[in-house]
Design an enzyme around this catalytic site. Structure first.
Site: not given
Length: 798
Positions: A360-361, A678, A721
């Protein structure tokens, strides 16, 4: 006399009628028509039944979709135009009535009844009058259209039988196929000729009227052209006499420029351009360029400012009504409105909204304009590679125009609009310049008060403009340009946020778009959660909105068929509407396994569980990495192996394991590319588990980058995450100590249901995730599970 019937192949004609005693040519493209022609040519008589379709769009007509009367024809010639089209020449034999359509595949096979031509009972004066009227009207028609050959004219004027004459004339007319069919279906000769005379008289009148109108238009255009030439000659004479300085056009330009009350430099330049226009010779290219330039400049909204809404609470209500969540964006806009209330001449800002697709930018940017009561204009910068798109072209070039920034201000009609620069991260660059560099001055509040477009060549104040950029990533935005923006990150939505957005915005919008009453479609929160988990995999809500639209279409079908007055969709009957679920959530293992660790990964559609599997086998020290890994991830696996080698004695691992063991590290879903550092902690833990035969807790997931010294480095995407860990049934999440501050950004529901353990080194990770070796379970070492890792390692070595 008994009727004659035949069973022959049929051709369904579209927009074409074939008459008896005439020759016709047409093209065949449909497969059923070509097969019917082949069947007719195989027979010795080469006869076909040509009948016209009622609707042109039907490809495989039924008997009801064909007219009852057609024509029996004999094929005289066949030409292949190309591999898909065959041109056929036929001779009309007699009228025929369609009695039955025997088959439709592979071609039309019809039973027809031949209709004998009825001869008039007597040939009197009325018949002769009808024939003469036909000759006369057809002669007028030919004279008006002038598109008939000599042979067609001779055939018509040599015909004396009224029925045959009617067929020949109708075949020669350029009229609708419905009118021709009405002639074909008239079996009596005299009424048929009267019908043709009526059609002829109407066509002659219409064509005469068309030609009369065309003549008047041509005459009118001639007068206009004559007046234009005379007026231009007068202008030329006035210029030659020196009377052009008082031209009304130049006075209009000067008046409009002075009414704008621009600064002295700009006004002086524009008036100078008006004087140059007055000195240009008639018809010069420079005069056209100057007129276009002055018109463009005067169309800009100079000194026009919209009155902004400075009521913070009113703006807050509008933002809350239009969008759910997005607290950071809303708070930043409300702060700007509060500043404008205290300092009305405050400078505009450059805000960059960064987030995955569909969150929704763009819509929040347009909602901000509504909340601030500002004019808005949107620019899509995706794929723009020319600097002139931003700064404009020099007006000396043919087709020159202002840049997109100036054009957006002109469209907005205000000098303090809100400009939405969409997809700023997708700007390109080539030999025509770098548009990202051209934006540096536009977005810099210290410079844009006197922005100069290449086309206008006069300063424009952009300091009151509020710029809101949207981007999916910051990686492709140049650093100098990024430095001029205030970056606000829009994270992906949680499942609960998507449920609220669907109930408040998406579902009402789709109901209205499909005309579904509010009470006709019912979806509860559990159903929406099932749609989100089983049919969407995205950070935003675009796919969710499409799935809700599909449900609305299914509801519309049910209401239209009157099978139900209200549709209730539940999690149980959802597959009946949307089909089988497309996605399944990754679930954690049900038991503790050796060499299997639950890692956490970030993707553009949210977080995912990333299992890491390690096998250790007798061998010669080979390391195998599989799972479509990127270079960074491969390096992370090697770093994990080096970390264990350096601390092998401390960890209870044989010092020469890297020589005597083959190690295989695998990341499932090998078709999906994976990269990033990561997973280092997860790989290290899985390696130690496989080397020491110690199971890993199945309800623990971990993330973090590993160093050669065993330090756990911070990572990104923690919010996504942790949501993935909660969905997979994880109870404990191990994360780097330096990411502890990021826990404030995690959803409150996720924080309440997960246990977080921060680790600074891999020792803390091992102590939390690893259990006793399978061979030592029940050997009295359970108390050491709560001991520090170094103590546990010593006990295992003993």
């Amino acid at each position: 006399m008994e009727a004659v019937t035949k069973n022959i192949p049929a051709l369904a004609l579209r927009g074409l009628v074939v008459f008896p005693n005439t020759t016709a040519a047409f093209d065949l493209e449909r497969l059923i028509s070509m097969r019917a022609l082949e069947r007719a040519m195989e027979s010795g008589e080469r006869e076909l039944f040509c009948v016209t379709q009622r609707q042109l769009t039907v490809d495989l007509p039924d008997a009801d979709e064909l007219y009852p009367i057609g024509t029996l024809v004999r094929v005289s010639q066949v030409l292949r135009v190309n591999e898909h089209v065959i041109r056929v020449f036929v001779d009309g034999l007699s009228r025929a009535r369609l009695r039955r359509l025997w088959q439709r595949d592979p071609y039309l096979q019809a039973q027809i009844e031949l209709i004998d031509e009825i001869k008039p009972l007597r040939s009197g004066s009325r018949t002769e009058a009808q024939i003469r009227q036909a000759y006369s009207s057809f002669g007028e028609y030919v004279e008006l259209t002038q598109n008939h050959g000599v042979e067609a004219l001779a055939a018509v004027f040599n015909a004396t039988d009224p029925g045959c004459l009617a067929d020949l004339v109708a075949n020669s007319l350029n009229i609708r196929y419905e009118d021709k069919q009405s002639v074909l279906e008239e079996l009596q000769p005299l009424p048929r000729l009267r019908r043709v005379n009526e059609i002829l008289r109407r066509e002659v009148e219409v064509i005469s009227l068309e030609q009369e109108i065309e003549g008047k238009v041509r005459e009118r255009v001639g007068h206009i052209h004559r007046d234009f030439v005379l007026r231009e000659q007068i202008k030329v004479l006035q210029n030659e006499l020196g009377e052009g300085d008082a031209d009304e056009e130049l006075d209009t330009y000067r008046t409009r420029i002075k009414e704008l009350k621009l600064n002295e430099e700009t006004e002086k330049k524009l008036l100078k351009d008006v004087d140059r226009l007055g000195k240009q010779p008639f018809g010069s290219a420079e005069a056209s360029v100057l007129r276009g330039y002055l018109d463009t400049v005067l169309e800009l909204p100079w000194n026009v400012l919209t009155r902004e809404r400075t009521n913070v609470e009113a703006a807050r209500k509008i933002l809350e009504r239009d969008h759910y969540g997005m607290e950071k964006v809303k708070e930043r806009i409300l702060e700007f409105i509060a500043v404008c209330a205290l300092k009305p001449d405050a400078r505009g800002q450059a805000i960059c909204l960064v987030g995955p697709p569909g969150v929704g930018k763009t819509s929040i940017a347009l909602s901000v304009a509504k909340a601030m009561n500002r004019k808005v204009a949107r620019l899509s910068l995706g794929g723009v590679r020319d600097e002139a798109d931003i700064r404009g072209h020099r007006k000396t070039y043919i087709g020159a125009m202002p840049g997109r920034i100036v054009e957006a201000i002109r469209r907005s009609g205000s000098m303090n609009p809100l400009l939405v620069l969409d997809e700023v991260d997708k700007l390109g660059s080539d030999l025509r310049g770098d548009p990202a560099s051209a934006l540096l001055e536009v977005l810099d509040g210290e410079q844009n008060h006197s922005f100069r477009d290449h086309y206008l060549e006069i300063p424009i104040d952009l300091s009151r403009v509020l710029f809101i950029m949207t981007a999916n990533t910051l990686d492709t935005i140049p650093r100098p340009l990024l430095d001029r923006m205030e970056v606000i990150e829009l994270p992906s939505y949680t499942d609960e946020e998507k449920v609220q957005i669907a109930q408040r915005h998406l579902l009402p919008k789709q109901r209205e778009a499909h005309g579904i009453p509010r009470t006709a479609l019912r979806l509860d929160d559990d159903t929406l959660r099932a749609v989100i988990s089983g049919y969407t995999r995205e950070s935003g809500v675009r796919t969710l909105e499409r799935q809700l639209g599909k449900l609305c279409r299914k509801t519309a079908m049910a209401l239209n068929n009157e099978t139900a007055k209200r549709v209730s969709v539940t999690a149980e009957n959802l597959p009946d509407y949307l089909g089988a679920p497309r996605y399944t959530r990754e679930k954690a293992p049900k038991k503790d396994l050796v060499g299997v660790v639950n890692g956490l990964a970030w993707t553009q559609v949210g977080g995912e569980i990333l299992p890491v599997e390690v096998n250790v086998m007798e061998g010669s020290g080979k390391l195998e990495l599989t799972g479509n890994l990127g270079e960074v991830m491969q390096e992370s696996c090697r770093a994990a192996l080096s970390c264990l080698r350096a601390r092998s004695a401390e960890m209870g691992v044989a010092p020469d394991f890297y020589k005597t063991k083959d190690i295989h590290i695998h990341f499932p879903e090998g078709a999906v590319p994976k990269d990033g550092p990561s997973a280092g902690v997860a790989v290290t833990t899985a390696l130690l588990s496989a080397l020491t035969d110690r199971p890993v807790r199945h309800d623990v997931a971990m993330t973090g980058e590993i160093t050669l010294r065993g330090r756990v480095m911070p990572i990104g995407g923690l919010r996504e995450k942790t949501m993935a860990a909660l969905r997979a049934g994880i109870h404990t999440v191990i994360l780097p100590r330096e990411n502890e501050k990021d826990l404030e950004e995690i959803d409150q529901n996720v924080r309440a249901r997960l246990r977080f353990v921060t680790a600074e080194t891999v020792d803390a990770v091992f102590a939390e995730a690893l259990l006793l070796p399978n061979a030592l379970v029940g050997a009295g070492l359970e108390p050491f599970l709560e001991a520090p890792e170094s103590v546990l390692s010593t006990a295992l070595r003993i």
